[in-house]
Write a protein that holds these residues in place. Structure first.
Motif, PDB file in Angstrom:
ATOM      1  N   THR A 152       0.867  -1.298   0.075  1.00  0.00           N
ATOM      2  CA  THR A 152      -0.164  -0.123  -0.124  1.00  0.00           C
ATOM      3  C   THR A 152       0.960   1.279  -0.044  1.00  0.00           C
ATOM      4  O   THR A 152       0.126   2.343  -0.150  1.00  0.00           O
ATOM      5  CB  THR A 152      -1.012  -0.078   1.229  1.00  0.00           C
ATOM      6  OG1 THR A 152      -0.038   0.177   2.609  1.00  0.00           O
ATOM      7  CG2 THR A 152      -1.734  -1.166   1.221  1.00  0.00           C
ATOM      8  N   HIS A 154       4.087   3.601  -1.993  1.00  0.00           N
ATOM      9  CA  HIS A 154       4.331   3.695  -3.112  1.00  0.00           C
ATOM     10  C   HIS A 154       5.639   3.132  -3.373  1.00  0.00           C
ATOM     11  O   HIS A 154       6.773   3.528  -2.975  1.00  0.00           O
ATOM     12  CB  HIS A 154       4.513   5.125  -3.362  1.00  0.00           C
ATOM     13  CG  HIS A 154       4.467   5.466  -4.956  1.00  0.00           C
ATOM     14  ND1 HIS A 154       4.197   6.814  -5.592  1.00  0.00           N
ATOM     15  CD2 HIS A 154       5.050   4.963  -5.766  1.00  0.00           C
ATOM     16  CE1 HIS A 154       4.373   6.620  -6.653  1.00  0.00           C
ATOM     17  NE2 HIS A 154       4.734   5.451  -7.094  1.00  0.00           N
ATOM     18  N   GLN A 161       0.721  -4.519  -8.469  1.00  0.00           N
ATOM     19  CA  GLN A 161      -0.462  -4.800  -7.673  1.00  0.00           C
ATOM     20  C   GLN A 161      -0.341  -3.718  -6.661  1.00  0.00           C
ATOM     21  O   GLN A 161      -1.059  -3.934  -5.562  1.00  0.00           O
ATOM     22  CB  GLN A 161      -0.133  -6.208  -6.874  1.00  0.00           C
ATOM     23  CG  GLN A 161       0.027  -7.288  -7.569  1.00  0.00           C
ATOM     24  CD  GLN A 161       0.410  -8.526  -6.836  1.00  0.00           C
ATOM     25  OE1 GLN A 161       1.068  -8.630  -6.025  1.00  0.00           O
ATOM     26  NE2 GLN A 161       0.153  -9.814  -7.357  1.00  0.00           N
ATOM     27  N   MET A 162       0.204  -2.578  -6.830  1.00  0.00           N
ATOM     28  CA  MET A 162       0.477  -1.585  -5.723  1.00  0.00           C
ATOM     29  C   MET A 162      -1.235  -1.080  -5.292  1.00  0.00           C
ATOM     30  O   MET A 162      -1.973  -1.031  -6.050  1.00  0.00           O
ATOM     31  CB  MET A 162       0.845  -0.323  -6.436  1.00  0.00           C
ATOM     32  CG  MET A 162       1.423   0.731  -5.339  1.00  0.00           C
ATOM     33  SD  MET A 162       2.859   1.630  -5.732  1.00  0.00           S
ATOM     34  CE  MET A 162       2.356   2.389  -7.435  1.00  0.00           C
ATOM     35  N   GLY A 163      -1.116  -0.967  -3.964  1.00  0.00           N
ATOM     36  CA  GLY A 163      -2.606  -0.880  -3.507  1.00  0.00           C
ATOM     37  C   GLY A 163      -3.352  -1.888  -2.636  1.00  0.00           C
ATOM     38  O   GLY A 163      -4.040  -1.772  -1.833  1.00  0.00           O
ATOM     39  N   SER A 164      -2.786  -3.063  -3.248  1.00  0.00           N
ATOM     40  CA  SER A 164      -3.410  -4.557  -2.563  1.00  0.00           C
ATOM     41  C   SER A 164      -3.098  -4.437  -1.169  1.00  0.00           C
ATOM     42  O   SER A 164      -1.772  -4.215  -0.768  1.00  0.00           O
ATOM     43  CB  SER A 164      -2.599  -5.755  -3.384  1.00  0.00           C
ATOM     44  OG  SER A 164      -2.945  -6.783  -2.712  1.00  0.00           O
ATOM     45  N   VAL A 165      -3.768  -5.055  -0.440  1.00  0.00           N
ATOM     46  CA  VAL A 165      -3.739  -5.541   1.112  1.00  0.00           C
ATOM     47  C   VAL A 165      -2.663  -6.447   0.959  1.00  0.00           C
ATOM     48  O   VAL A 165      -2.383  -6.674   2.514  1.00  0.00           O
ATOM     49  CB  VAL A 165      -5.044  -5.655   1.873  1.00  0.00           C
ATOM     50  CG1 VAL A 165      -5.623  -6.678   1.257  1.00  0.00           C
ATOM     51  CG2 VAL A 165      -4.951  -5.494   3.188  1.00  0.00           C
ATOM     52  N   SER A 166      -2.664  -7.055   0.106  1.00  0.00           N
ATOM     53  CA  SER A 166      -1.895  -8.676   0.394  1.00  0.00           C
ATOM     54  C   SER A 166      -0.385  -8.276   0.434  1.00  0.00           C
ATOM     55  O   SER A 166       0.207  -7.541  -0.378  1.00  0.00           O
ATOM     56  CB  SER A 166      -2.060  -9.332  -0.911  1.00  0.00           C
ATOM     57  OG  SER A 166      -3.364  -9.587  -1.085  1.00  0.00           O
ATOM     58  N   PRO A 167       0.261  -9.120   1.396  1.00  0.00           N
ATOM     59  CA  PRO A 167       1.864  -8.959   1.284  1.00  0.00           C
ATOM     60  C   PRO A 167       2.422  -9.258  -0.056  1.00  0.00           C
ATOM     61  O   PRO A 167       1.568 -10.155  -0.714  1.00  0.00           O
ATOM     62  CB  PRO A 167       2.253  -9.856   2.312  1.00  0.00           C
ATOM     63  CG  PRO A 167       1.090  -9.966   3.271  1.00  0.00           C
ATOM     64  CD  PRO A 167      -0.232  -9.897   2.123  1.00  0.00           C
ATOM     65  N   VAL A 311      -4.896   1.852   6.343  1.00  0.00           N
ATOM     66  CA  VAL A 311      -4.180   2.723   5.235  1.00  0.00           C
ATOM     67  C   VAL A 311      -2.784   1.735   4.721  1.00  0.00           C
ATOM     68  O   VAL A 311      -2.613   1.319   3.743  1.00  0.00           O
ATOM     69  CB  VAL A 311      -3.647   4.067   5.581  1.00  0.00           C
ATOM     70  CG1 VAL A 311      -3.163   4.663   4.362  1.00  0.00           C
ATOM     71  CG2 VAL A 311      -5.023   4.726   5.821  1.00  0.00           C
ATOM     72  N   HIS A 312      -2.295   1.532   5.782  1.00  0.00           N
ATOM     73  CA  HIS A 312      -1.055   0.652   5.508  1.00  0.00           C
ATOM     74  C   HIS A 312      -0.817  -0.668   6.488  1.00  0.00           C
ATOM     75  O   HIS A 312      -0.653  -0.504   7.728  1.00  0.00           O
ATOM     76  CB  HIS A 312       0.533   1.585   5.908  1.00  0.00           C
ATOM     77  CG  HIS A 312       0.598   2.755   5.046  1.00  0.00           C
ATOM     78  ND1 HIS A 312       0.339   2.702   3.763  1.00  0.00           N
ATOM     79  CD2 HIS A 312       0.506   4.078   5.336  1.00  0.00           C
ATOM     80  CE1 HIS A 312       0.665   3.829   3.069  1.00  0.00           C
ATOM     81  NE2 HIS A 312       0.834   4.657   4.112  1.00  0.00           N
ATOM     82  N   PRO A 313      -1.408  -1.589   6.092  1.00  0.00           N
ATOM     83  CA  PRO A 313      -1.644  -2.756   6.987  1.00  0.00           C
ATOM     84  C   PRO A 313      -0.538  -3.345   7.653  1.00  0.00           C
ATOM     85  O   PRO A 313      -0.387  -3.797   8.768  1.00  0.00           O
ATOM     86  CB  PRO A 313      -2.252  -3.889   6.157  1.00  0.00           C
ATOM     87  CG  PRO A 313      -1.906  -3.538   4.794  1.00  0.00           C
ATOM     88  CD  PRO A 313      -1.896  -1.995   4.598  1.00  0.00           C
TER      89      PRO A 313
END
Lengths: 750, 215
Positions: A152, A154, A161-167, A311-313
């Protein structure tokens, strides 16, 4: 079955569904946090308390006699296992952990094994070094299962995949920056110049000549003065992970005076008596594997779990470990002779500041002084004596008696062990974390120790090396480098005579916080990496007024476009609560002074902050809403809009005549100017910018040795063209900040 | 709504004001009731078995593989909550589909009749999932479940041209409908199986009128 019962059942189902959904809320839901514990890409880890790791039981790995000095070198980035903690700890572990800690490191040259840190490179001033960097990390490295790469922020984003909640679970992007080097931007390791093991490239990718897709060839001119450089990973939004994993190493520049040989004209300790110390803090699990905090299950030791998971998990604002690692070994010892040694030190930690002294390991009494002879960019004119006396935790840039290094700062020091045969000395640390807002380290904090020197080797020969206590100059004499070209006068804290800056820029360091007060991101001049005002994509983001697009196709907007050959003053006003080590690529610069600003007694914040906020016009921009979610926020006039850029046009001078788009600093200054500490009075590429202070740098886009008045704006004296390529960057060297927006591109212009 | 307290003579009330204008009651005989299985428990069972796979397929379609792999428990709970929240919609589809089938005089035991019923239920479920999608998005917004995905514009989001409201609505409906039909790839076969299974069950009235051949 009755209709009433059916409705009740349906209602119960909906209620249960709503309850589950409510608790899945990533801004604080219990089920969300619980489910993250079972995240499949993370390996469940039990923290190994640093206080339980035995200190000073393993010898310091050194590179004496193993440094690589070829003119063409291949440097691979590889994954391997290395014994970092005490050997006995690994011996008690099952396979595969008994083979060591999984790390990534550099394999420098054909004849060396990969290591963390990588083998030191020795370059000769005036002789170019060409390095082929090869990203040979596995496509699915074991270590990646221990690292939660937050998508999440930049970042390089090889798989888009930017923005994805996934590692992130794809190939690891890397790019190498030679820290402190005067080099073309094409070979500077631009954050967008990353490349992956499977040959994906970032938009800033460059190579000297066509090479393998998973490689880049860089060419370093090595024109600058002899000094201690280091190279490390610099890929966008990924640096903290890659450096944490081990991608760092020293790069010495030698010259005809500082040869590294025993007969060097400076008589500096050499051979076995010249040792590099790459100091970092790390956290480990009970299997001896690296642990990078990412969640409530693996919280940061200082900051706890990610503060803004909506926002940033996984991103944490600063990594602080509880194990100190020197040259890839926890709390090592070094057997030394009772003579003088030269140590080339870098603080390669992600975020930890180090304030170091020497103490007797048995009695705790203050040990011998540390003599600092060099800074980031080369030797000082004269040595500086650092007594190592314990000090009260400093909350401001007060003079220090200790060796005080922020992340990325280097120090060239001499320790004199003469007359101490039989003694053991501990290199101590007492810098609070974070600095300076954190609490003083507890007496039992294991990070109070860095390593140990044991004066137990017999004297092999008479010590005739340079004696710093004599105060003899290190520069300016016969067979020495000329004295430092002074852009700033360290005694008066003013620009040096004859130095006429053509531009002054006033830039603000600002921290955006979520509703709970946890850091969301830190910003240079309130501007994000891209240089655009973030409107959550609707309507389209707009560039910060006064910025210009980069010409390399990276989609960046630059505000700092100094003329090559010009001299500028950059003033950083730090409105955050912590110090930030600001690093500027391409050049070595000098610290002019620091000066406090007035503090509002009610808020504890600089009074400037309110004046700064009052200039913001309000509007709808992306940000964190009161409930912790991310989206468009309606900011009222008079409220700082994070990521908006400066409140007014960057290119229009303010009342101080400074660019930057901010209210003038001068009405808010309070108290005298504070000249640099004596050991800061040399060439620097990274300087601590203290909170509540204006910190002034004088920067000249010309080689170090150019005399004052020896270059004019628009005149390029570098042996390469610095006005082309993907450009350079200025950033905070707290890697967790650098990765999350506290970095700006810049490019010299003609 | 339906009262089935007396299975032998179900009394169906309708508030259909389009045709009748007023509330009216229709008395149906045992044979009509048998092909109109409006039992609440059965409806819920069928609804749950319809919602689970359809919502699951939709979640699979809309979630990239790494995300699924990253937080499997989270994904499972998300699936569960979506299914439970969609259960009333599925119940409406089952009830409505069965009722429509009855009106169309479809039986419940022959394969064509079962397939027809299942198709009606699937079609209705796909339709009700259109407003259901809007409700789902609202739930997501309220609970921030997807807040990280679409709105965190550290990501260089493409600029959204502002289409007119009708176009936007049409796109949304088309998308939701298409999703609804995709879900029936699994939902329809399962519904056929379930209806066939339910059709094989002996009914209380079967003792009174065994082996009555359907029309």
């Amino acid at each position: 079955m009755s209709t009433r019962r059916t409705f009740l059942q349906l209602g119960a189902a909906v209620g249960a569904g709503a309850l589950v959904r409510w608790q899945l809320d990533p801004t604080g839901g219990l089920l969300f946090n619980a489910s993250r514990v079972f995240a499949s890409v993370q390996t469940p880890q039990t923290p190994l308390p640093g206080g339980g790791v035995r200190q000073f039981v393993e010898a310091l790995p050194t590179f004496v006699g193993r440094r690589v000095d070829d003119s063409f070198i291949e440097v691979g980035m590889v994954a391997f296992q290395q014994a970092t903690l005490p050997d006995r700890l690994y011996a008690g572990l099952p396979a595969p952990f008994n083979a060591g800690t999984y790390v990534w490191g550099y394999q420098v040259g054909d004849d060396t094994r990969p290591s963390w840190p990588g083998t030191t490179i020795e370059a000769q001033r005036g002789r170019a070094t060409t390095i082929k960097y090869v990203n040979s990390l596995p496509l699915n490295p074991v270590l990646r299962t221990y690292l939660t790469i937050d998508q999440t922020i930049h970042w390089a984003d090889p798989l888009r995949q930017m923005g994805s909640v996934s590692p992130y679970t794809g190939p690891i992007p890397t790019v190498v920056h030679l820290h402190g080097a005067e080099d073309p931007s094409a070979f500077d390791g631009a954050p967008e110049a990353w490349f992956t093991p499977d040959g994906r490239h970032g938009k800033g990718y460059s190579t000297l000549f066509a090479t393998d897709r998973n490689a880049a060839v860089y060419h370093y001119h090595n024109d600058q003065q002899a000094t201690t450089l280091w190279f490390h990973d610099h890929s966008l939004g990924m640096t903290r992970i890659n450096v944490f994993s081990g991608l760092a190493a020293f790069y010495f520049i030698r010259d005809q005076f500082d040869t590294g040989e025993h007969d060097n004209s400076l008589r500096l300790p050499a051979g076995n008596q010249e040792v590099e110390l790459l100091i970092q803090d790390r956290q480990f699990d009970t299997n001896g594997q690296l642990l990078f905090p990412d969640s409530a299950a693996n919280p940061s030791l200082v900051d706890g779990p990610p503060g803004n998971p909506g926002v940033h998990p996984f991103w944490i604002p600063e990594f602080f470990g509880d194990v100190v690692v020197v040259n890839g070994r926890s709390w090592p010892y070094l057997d030394v002779e009772p003579r003088r040694y030269r140590f080339r030190i870098v603080n390669a930690s992600n975020a930890r500041f180090l304030r170091m002294g020497l103490a007797d390991s048995t009695s705790g009494a203050v040990g011998p002084p540390i003599w600092q002879i060099g800074t980031d960019g080369g030797l000082l004119d004269r040595p500086v004596k650092l007594l190592g006396l314990p000090e009260q935790p400093a909350t401001d840039p007060s003079p220090t008696t200790r060796l005080f290094l922020a992340p990325a700062e280097r120090a060239d020091v001499i320790l004199d062990f003469r007359g101490l045969f039989g003694a053991s000395l501990t290199l101590t640390n007492d810098a609070q974390v974070p600095f300076p807002s954190g609490s003083p380290l507890a007496a039992s904090d294991p990070t109070r120790s860095v390593m140990q020197f044991r004066v137990n080797l017999p004297l092999s020969s008479q010590d005739t090396t340079y004696h710093p206590a004599g105060g003899a100059p290190l520069r300016g004499g016969p067979n020495q480098e000329p004295i430092i070209v002074r852009l700033a006068d360290p005694a008066s804290g003013q620009p040096a005579p004859g130095v006429e800056p053509s531009v002054t820029r006033q830039l603000v360091l600002f921290e955006a916080e979520g509703p709970t007060g946890q850091p969301l991101e830190d910003l240079i001049n309130n501007t994000k990496w891209r240089g655009t005002r973030d409107r959550a994509g609707n309507p389209p983001d707009v560039p910060v007024p006064g910025s210009k697009p980069d010409q390399f196709g990276q989609g960046l907007w630059m505000t700092e476009l100094p003329r090559v050959g010009s001299t500028e003053v950059w003033e950083f006003l730090n409105l955050t609560v912590d110090a930030h080590p600001i690093h500027i690529h391409l050049i070595q610069f000098q610290l002019i002074n620091r000066q406090a600003v007035a503090i509002d007694p009610n808020t504890g914040a600089p009074t400037y902050t309110a004046a700064y906020a009052s200039r913001f016009p309000g509007g709808a921009y992306a940000g964190v809403r009161p409930d912790g979610s991310w989206g468009l926020v309606n900011y009222p006039p008079g409220m700082i809009i994070p990521g908006y850029g400066p409140p007014t046009d960057y290119s229009k001078p303010n009342a101080d005549g400074a660019l930057g788009g901010n209210p003038a600093f001068s009405p808010f200054l309070l108290g005298p100017i504070i000249p640099p500490n004596p050991n800061e009075g040399g060439w620097k590429d990274t300087v601590k910018v203290f909170p509540g202070f204006v910190n002034r740098f004088v920067i000249r886009w010309a080689p170090q040795a150019t005399p004052v008045g020896g270059v004019q704006p628009g005149q390029n004296l570098f042996s390469f063209d610095p006005t082309t390529g993907p450009g350079y960057v200025v950033h905070c060297h707290i890697l967790d900040h650098e990765d999350n927006e506290m970095m700006r591109p810049y490019l010299p212009t003609l | 709504m339906t009262h089935t307290a007396n299975p032998g003579a179900a009394r169906i009330e309708s508030n259909d004001r389009v045709r009748g204008g007023t509330l009216r009651s229709v008395e149906v005989g045992p044979a009509r009731a048998r092909v109109s299985p409006l039992d609440g428990g059965q409806t819920l069972r069928l609804a749950l078995l319809l919602a689970l796979p359809v919502i699951g397929v939709e979640q699979l379609v809309h979630t990239d593989r790494p995300t699924l792999a990253a937080l499997p428990l989270y994904q499972a709970l998300h699936w569960l909550s979506d299914t439970l929240l969609a259960l009333p919609l599925a119940a409406v589809a089952v009830w409505g589909g069965q009722r429509l089938a009855t009106r169309l005089r479809l039986g419940e035991r022959t394969p064509p009749a079962i397939v027809g019923r299942a198709c009606l239920i699937a079609l209705l479920f796909a339709l009700v999932l259109v407003p259901g999608t809007a409700l789902h998005d609202a739930a997501d917004r309220l609970t921030h479940v997807h807040v990280l995905f679409p709105t965190h514009s550290h990501v260089p989001l493409p600029s959204r041209a502002a289409p007119d409201g009708v176009t936007t609505l049409a796109r949304f409906v088309t998308h939701a409908l298409s999703d609804g039909f995709v879900g029936q790839v699994v939902g329809l076969p399962l519904m056929i199986l379930m209806l066939a299974w339910e059709g094989r069950k002996p009914r209380p009235e079967d003792g009174a009128a065994p082996a009555k051949k359907e029309a």
